[in-house]
Design a protein around this motif. Sequence first.
Motif, PDB file in Angstrom:
ATOM      1  N   UNK A   1      14.581  -1.215 -22.236  1.00  0.00           N
ATOM      2  CA  UNK A   1      13.687  -0.485 -23.477  1.00  0.00           C
ATOM      3  C   UNK A   1      13.929   0.748 -23.848  1.00  0.00           C
ATOM      4  N   UNK A   2      14.170   1.366 -22.586  1.00  0.00           N
ATOM      5  CA  UNK A   2      14.059   2.989 -22.553  1.00  0.00           C
ATOM      6  C   UNK A   2      15.198   3.554 -23.747  1.00  0.00           C
ATOM      7  N   UNK A   3      16.370   2.821 -23.776  1.00  0.00           N
ATOM      8  CA  UNK A   3      17.088   3.014 -24.634  1.00  0.00           C
ATOM      9  C   UNK A   3      16.961   2.823 -26.225  1.00  0.00           C
ATOM     10  N   UNK A   4      15.797   2.712 -26.581  1.00  0.00           N
ATOM     11  CA  UNK A   4      15.385   2.417 -27.932  1.00  0.00           C
ATOM     12  C   UNK A   4      15.861   3.501 -28.884  1.00  0.00           C
ATOM     13  N   UNK A   5      15.784   4.669 -28.547  1.00  0.00           N
ATOM     14  CA  UNK A   5      16.537   5.785 -29.438  1.00  0.00           C
ATOM     15  C   UNK A   5      17.893   5.288 -29.896  1.00  0.00           C
ATOM     16  N   UNK A   6      18.634   5.063 -29.001  1.00  0.00           N
ATOM     17  CA  UNK A   6      20.180   4.731 -29.158  1.00  0.00           C
ATOM     18  C   UNK A   6      20.071   3.424 -29.910  1.00  0.00           C
ATOM     19  N   UNK A   7      19.235   2.617 -29.802  1.00  0.00           N
ATOM     20  CA  UNK A   7      19.451   1.128 -30.375  1.00  0.00           C
ATOM     21  C   UNK A   7      18.901   1.535 -31.957  1.00  0.00           C
ATOM     22  N   UNK A   8      18.083   2.357 -32.148  1.00  0.00           N
ATOM     23  CA  UNK A   8      17.750   2.648 -33.439  1.00  0.00           C
ATOM     24  C   UNK A   8      18.905   3.289 -34.361  1.00  0.00           C
ATOM     25  N   UNK A   9      19.642   4.154 -33.571  1.00  0.00           N
ATOM     26  CA  UNK A   9      20.718   4.494 -34.520  1.00  0.00           C
ATOM     27  C   UNK A   9      21.701   3.606 -34.849  1.00  0.00           C
ATOM     28  N   UNK A  10      21.742   2.678 -34.355  1.00  0.00           N
ATOM     29  CA  UNK A  10      23.029   1.683 -34.701  1.00  0.00           C
ATOM     30  C   UNK A  10      22.421   0.331 -35.246  1.00  0.00           C
ATOM     31  N   UNK A  11      20.892   0.305 -35.521  1.00  0.00           N
ATOM     32  CA  UNK A  11      20.310  -0.762 -36.223  1.00  0.00           C
ATOM     33  C   UNK A  11      20.337  -0.740 -37.635  1.00  0.00           C
ATOM     34  N   UNK A  12      20.676   0.485 -38.124  1.00  0.00           N
ATOM     35  CA  UNK A  12      20.651   0.592 -39.583  1.00  0.00           C
ATOM     36  C   UNK A  12      19.155   0.309 -40.181  1.00  0.00           C
ATOM     37  N   UNK A  13      18.013   0.605 -39.580  1.00  0.00           N
ATOM     38  CA  UNK A  13      16.974   0.329 -40.147  1.00  0.00           C
ATOM     39  C   UNK A  13      16.118   1.475 -40.936  1.00  0.00           C
ATOM     40  N   UNK A  14      16.573   2.331 -41.209  1.00  0.00           N
ATOM     41  CA  UNK A  14      15.966   3.485 -42.206  1.00  0.00           C
ATOM     42  C   UNK A  14      15.959   3.138 -43.519  1.00  0.00           C
ATOM     43  N   UNK A  15      15.175   3.691 -44.484  1.00  0.00           N
ATOM     44  CA  UNK A  15      15.385   3.612 -45.711  1.00  0.00           C
ATOM     45  C   UNK A  15      16.775   4.034 -46.390  1.00  0.00           C
ATOM     46  N   UNK A  16      17.282   5.228 -46.018  1.00  0.00           N
ATOM     47  CA  UNK A  16      18.594   5.619 -46.400  1.00  0.00           C
ATOM     48  C   UNK A  16      19.651   4.567 -46.105  1.00  0.00           C
ATOM     49  N   UNK A  17      19.648   4.338 -44.629  1.00  0.00           N
ATOM     50  CA  UNK A  17      20.569   3.057 -44.520  1.00  0.00           C
ATOM     51  C   UNK A  17      20.530   1.898 -45.230  1.00  0.00           C
ATOM     52  N   UNK A  18      19.329   1.473 -45.412  1.00  0.00           N
ATOM     53  CA  UNK A  18      19.090   0.194 -46.227  1.00  0.00           C
ATOM     54  C   UNK A  18      19.468   0.274 -47.675  1.00  0.00           C
ATOM     55  N   UNK A  19      19.180   1.636 -48.190  1.00  0.00           N
ATOM     56  CA  UNK A  19      19.556   1.701 -49.539  1.00  0.00           C
ATOM     57  C   UNK A  19      21.172   1.942 -49.684  1.00  0.00           C
ATOM     58  N   UNK A  20      21.922   2.299 -48.803  1.00  0.00           N
ATOM     59  CA  UNK A  20      23.318   2.410 -49.030  1.00  0.00           C
ATOM     60  C   UNK A  20      23.824   0.949 -48.710  1.00  0.00           C
ATOM     61  N   UNK A  21      23.061   0.180 -47.767  1.00  0.00           N
ATOM     62  CA  UNK A  21      23.660  -1.351 -47.763  1.00  0.00           C
ATOM     63  C   UNK A  21      23.098  -2.328 -48.715  1.00  0.00           C
ATOM     64  N   UNK A  22      22.492  -1.733 -49.883  1.00  0.00           N
ATOM     65  CA  UNK A  22      21.875  -2.470 -50.844  1.00  0.00           C
ATOM     66  C   UNK A  22      21.036  -3.491 -50.431  1.00  0.00           C
ATOM     67  N   UNK A  23      20.128  -3.284 -49.394  1.00  0.00           N
ATOM     68  CA  UNK A  23      19.200  -4.321 -48.954  1.00  0.00           C
ATOM     69  C   UNK A  23      18.031  -3.944 -49.701  1.00  0.00           C
TER      70      UNK A  23
END
Length: 255
Positions: A184-206
């Motif tokens: 679980x300590x690798x959460x920062x790396x996971x966050x980068x590949x999960x596409x969970x931010x508002x900018x990521x999700x707007x780009x994905x049209x979610x």
Amino acid sequence: MDAYSIVLQARQSDRINAKEIIDHLCDYFIELHGDRLSGDDQAVVGGVGLVEDQAITIIGIQKGENLFDNMERNFGMARPAGYRKAQRLMRQAEKFNRPILTLINTAGADATPESENAGIGEAIAGSLKLMAQLTVPTLAIILGEGGSGGAIAFALSDEVWMLEKSIYSILSPEGFASILWKDSSLAPQAAEIMKLTAEDLLDLKVIDRIIQESAHTKKQLLEYLSVEIIKKFSSLKQISVQDRIIKRYDRFRKF
């Protein structure tokens, strides 16, 4: 900001919350309680508000503002009664032709054995099915955390907005890292590949829109949100019921 910094921002206890938006948006608000089946879940705040002479139904997932309040509200993790309360209010809104605003801030639905025994999966599925069928205008706004089925059960809407420093994901970065890498300590790396931010999700049209936070004080943000919510419901009403339902169906079928 990197993705995990945004995760930490989304979890801050001083973020704008559902009750603050309700108080600022509504000239008058009547909170309704209980699911008429098993009880009243304090993690879900819902009722009818008067906004510029228009009645709207507002349903929000509410975290606590201190430890005691968080314990009362189960840290914003809704139990089956919370989702069934939301369904009751949505059916009421449909009956009286009231627009529905949902406000989301949850790490996820309550995952205790008690909630499993009470049918948390069915309650979430029931909310999704109901929201897919609604004919009234619907708008969902993610205020902080938008975690898993606990969040999407409130977000199957005509439009979904996110605050700039909020997140929306299938599970937490810590959970993702624990499953994928057993650490679980690798959460920062996971966050980068999960596409969970508002900018990521707007780009994905979610999602449909990002509400900027950085340039506003909390009071200014509340005022801005109130104006934009009123404008959005006004524009959604101009679209025929059939067109809104088809657009909603097509949008969610894409992902």
